[in-house]
Design a protein around this motif. Structure first.
Motif, PDB file in Angstrom:
ATOM      1  N   UNK A  79     -12.599   3.527  16.369  1.00  0.00           N
ATOM      2  CA  UNK A  79     -11.046   3.183  17.139  1.00  0.00           C
ATOM      3  C   UNK A  79     -10.115   3.832  18.119  1.00  0.00           C
ATOM      4  N   UNK A  80     -10.212   3.987  19.420  1.00  0.00           N
ATOM      5  CA  UNK A  80      -9.472   5.205  20.039  1.00  0.00           C
ATOM      6  C   UNK A  80      -7.913   4.425  19.814  1.00  0.00           C
ATOM      7  N   UNK A  81      -7.367   5.514  19.759  1.00  0.00           N
ATOM      8  CA  UNK A  81      -5.503   5.219  19.603  1.00  0.00           C
ATOM      9  C   UNK A  81      -4.899   6.992  19.734  1.00  0.00           C
ATOM     10  N   UNK A  82      -3.917   6.550  21.109  1.00  0.00           N
ATOM     11  CA  UNK A  82      -3.563   7.700  21.070  1.00  0.00           C
ATOM     12  C   UNK A  82      -2.572   8.144  20.260  1.00  0.00           C
ATOM     13  N   UNK A  91       2.797   3.468  24.011  1.00  0.00           N
ATOM     14  CA  UNK A  91       2.769   3.797  22.481  1.00  0.00           C
ATOM     15  C   UNK A  91       1.631   3.629  21.363  1.00  0.00           C
ATOM     16  N   UNK A  92       2.401   3.944  20.743  1.00  0.00           N
ATOM     17  CA  UNK A  92       1.440   4.168  19.398  1.00  0.00           C
ATOM     18  C   UNK A  92      -0.163   3.588  19.617  1.00  0.00           C
ATOM     19  N   UNK A  93      -0.165   2.563  19.813  1.00  0.00           N
ATOM     20  CA  UNK A  93      -1.858   1.691  19.628  1.00  0.00           C
ATOM     21  C   UNK A  93      -2.043   2.347  20.867  1.00  0.00           C
ATOM     22  N   UNK A  94      -2.027   2.321  21.786  1.00  0.00           N
ATOM     23  CA  UNK A  94      -2.811   2.042  23.763  1.00  0.00           C
ATOM     24  C   UNK A  94      -3.839   3.380  23.600  1.00  0.00           C
ATOM     25  N   UNK A  95      -4.699   3.138  24.236  1.00  0.00           N
ATOM     26  CA  UNK A  95      -6.003   4.110  24.213  1.00  0.00           C
ATOM     27  C   UNK A  95      -6.217   4.469  25.886  1.00  0.00           C
ATOM     28  N   UNK A  96      -6.698   5.561  26.420  1.00  0.00           N
ATOM     29  CA  UNK A  96      -7.483   5.442  27.609  1.00  0.00           C
ATOM     30  C   UNK A  96      -9.131   5.895  27.090  1.00  0.00           C
TER      31      UNK A  96
END
Length: 69
Positions: A8-11, A34-39
């Protein structure tokens, strides 16, 4: 496992993000996130991922007899 095929992608463990504090990262593409975001530019870096801690061993089911010679 650290090296799963589907992750699962996460920053927090992206190669393009650097840690500022516990909850904030600086992304090269999106800025402060934030740490839970991703792109969609997520690139997995296995060295940034912190695996969960193992549970301590349960020795309550053993007696002193089991540990003596």
């Amino acid at each position: 496992m650290l090296f799963k095929k589907k992750i699962a992608p996460s920053c927090s463990y992206c190669a393009r993000a650097g840690k500022i504090d516990d909850k904030t990262y600086l992304c090269k593409k999106r800025g402060m996130v934030s740490c839970g975001q991703s792109c969609r530019r997520f690139k997995y870096d296995p060295l940034k991922r912190v695996p969960p801690r193992r549970k301590p061993a349960d020795f309550s089911k053993y007696d002193d007899v089991d540990f003596s010679l």
